[in-house]
Scaffold this active site. Structure first.
Site, mmCIF file in Angstrom:
data_model
loop_
_atom_site.group_PDB
_atom_site.id
_atom_site.type_symbol
_atom_site.label_atom_id
_atom_site.label_comp_id
_atom_site.label_asym_id
_atom_site.label_seq_id
_atom_site.Cartn_x
_atom_site.Cartn_y
_atom_site.Cartn_z
ATOM 1 N N HIS A 1 37.188 0.401 0.501
ATOM 2 C CA HIS A 1 38.187 1.484 0.437
ATOM 3 C C HIS A 1 38.795 1.732 1.824
ATOM 4 C CE1 HIS A 1 39.151 5.617 1.556
ATOM 5 N NE2 HIS A 1 39.787 5.680 0.401
ATOM 6 N N HIS B 1 32.818 1.871 -0.330
ATOM 7 C CA HIS B 1 33.581 2.722 0.578
ATOM 8 C C HIS B 1 34.108 1.952 1.794
ATOM 9 C CE1 HIS B 1 32.650 6.222 -1.822
ATOM 10 N NE2 HIS B 1 33.506 6.916 -1.077
ATOM 11 N N HIS C 1 41.940 8.563 -3.119
ATOM 12 C CA HIS C 1 40.687 8.025 -2.556
ATOM 13 C C HIS C 1 39.877 7.328 -3.656
ATOM 14 C CE1 HIS C 1 36.910 7.996 -0.268
ATOM 15 N NE2 HIS C 1 36.328 8.541 -1.321
ATOM 16 N N ASP D 1 34.860 7.928 -7.647
ATOM 17 C CA ASP D 1 34.108 8.186 -6.415
ATOM 18 C C ASP D 1 32.623 8.373 -6.752
ATOM 19 O OD1 ASP D 1 34.193 8.394 -3.643
ATOM 20 O OD2 ASP D 1 34.538 10.559 -3.631
HETATM 21 ZN ZN LIG Z 1 34.240 8.786 -1.572
#
Ligand SMILES: [Zn+2]
Length: 375
Positions: A261, A258, A276, A175
């Protein structure tokens, strides 16, 4: 787009990190309120609840512990906010992983209460930001919910974090590695950051520093985590995952990683068991490919992701059986109006995103063969 060059930087009011700082939670929380709604799931509570409750009691903070039921959804926020009203909470404490934290921020906003975030893993950059990622009750990405203020306190106890499974640290590293890849793309495109303005020099510098720390210390930190020991490199990476990544994405900007994602969360099946950060890792490599990153640079990322056991092949992402239609669904979700993919300097078609997703797998497997790794 109007050319308003208003720069905005936002951050939590106080960040505290160190081994055993849970013992100081009462001291810090008592400055924010006297009646706390404490949101923690049962697993977290079993591991470190006693330490936290001792500290709160020692500083005369009353608290009501409520169980977090697992999804940062609108319904869960409403449910916990009702409990907070019943108990006249003037401060909400989120104790746990990214989704518990995002829920606590939403509850604090509903109650107009102060917010204290105590992450028990370094798996996401949720703790410091003034936004929550809202999911449906089934775990599909719904929206970003923005708040007027960041948490009042973020308190990170590395003694607790080093006991969490290393997979969580690796997810947080992924992340955090997305932070600079996305922020520099958003800045290049003069796109807005998550705070609704352009990036300041500080916002950009934080993202760049975050990446530097990770390339230098991520593996050392991962090894320390496997041995459940706290080292200076471990402390540095926890800070990079939490503080630098958190400030860096929010005041720098998100972009392709993102968005991709979020696209992955539109699929059903085994991919939902990935964290995540694991899905963000794949999205980051896809964005790097779309950014036309040269081979040598791309391979530096691939090497680090593979060393940390992060999924950058379709098989590792549990998508080796995915159809082209599935990948199209991901691409279309990633390109929805309002998605951060529109912060890239170039326009994308779903087809280009599908090709990038496939290219991640192609280049990762070629690199693995080159360095003698098997899938
Ligand atoms: Zn994130």
């Amino acid at each position: 787009m109007p050319a308003i060059n208003e720069k905005v930087f936002i951050s939590p009011a106080r960040y505290v990190q160190g081994e055993g700082v849970t013992a100081r939670a009462g001291h810090y929380v008592s400055a924010l309120g006297k009646s706390a709604l404490l949101i923690a799931d049962d697993v977290v509570w079993k591991i470190a609840g006693e330490q936290l409750s001792e500290s709160l009691k020692g500083s005369e903070v009353r608290f009501e512990r409520v169980a977090f039921e697992g999804e940062a959804s609108t319904r869960e926020i409403e449910r916990l906010a009702d409990l907070g009203r019943e108990h006249d909470a003037d401060v909400v404490i989120g104790f746990g992983g990214g989704k518990a934290i995002d829920t606590a921020k939403g509850v604090a906003e509903q109650l107009n209460a102060a917010c204290a975030v105590l992450p028990t893993t370094a798996s996401t950059d949720a703790p410091t930001s003034a936004l929550s990622v809202i999911y449906s009750d089934d775990g599909e990405f719904e929206s970003y919910r923005f708040y007027d203020k960041n948490p009042n306190l973020v308190l990170v106890d590395t003694a607790i974090i080093c006991k969490a499974p290393p997979r969580f640290l690796a997810s947080g590293i992924a992340d955090a590695l997305a932070t600079w890849v996305e922020a520099r793309a958003a800045i290049r495109a003069n796109a807005n950051n998550m705070a609704g303005g352009k990036a300041t020099l500080l916002g950009a510098t934080i993202g760049e520093k975050c990446e530097e720390i990770l390339f230098e210390h991520a593996l050392l930190a991962y090894q320390a985590n496997e041995a459940q020991i706290v080292t200076p490199s471990f402390e540095a990476v926890v800070e990079a995952n939490t503080l630098l990544s958190g400030l860096g994405f929010e005041s720098g900007g998100l972009a392709g990683a993102h968005a991709i994602h979020n696209g992955f969360t539109a699929l059903h099946g085994e991919i939902h068991n990935l964290t995540h950060g694991e899905k963000v890792a794949y999205g980051t490599v896809a964005q790097l490919i779309l950014d036309q990153t040269p081979q040598a640079e791309l391979e530096e990322y691939l090497e680090l992701y593979l060393a940390l056991g992060l999924p950058i092949t379709l098989k590792a992402l549990k998508l080796d059986q995915a159809s082209d239609d599935d990948l199209y669904r991901v691409a279309e979700a990633a390109l929805k109006e309002g998605e951060s993919s529109h912060n890239l300097a170039y326009e994308l078609t779903p087809q280009q995103v599908v090709h990038a997703i496939k290219a991640v797998d192609v280049h990762a497997r070629a690199f693995m063969e080159k360095v003698g790794l098997s899938e």
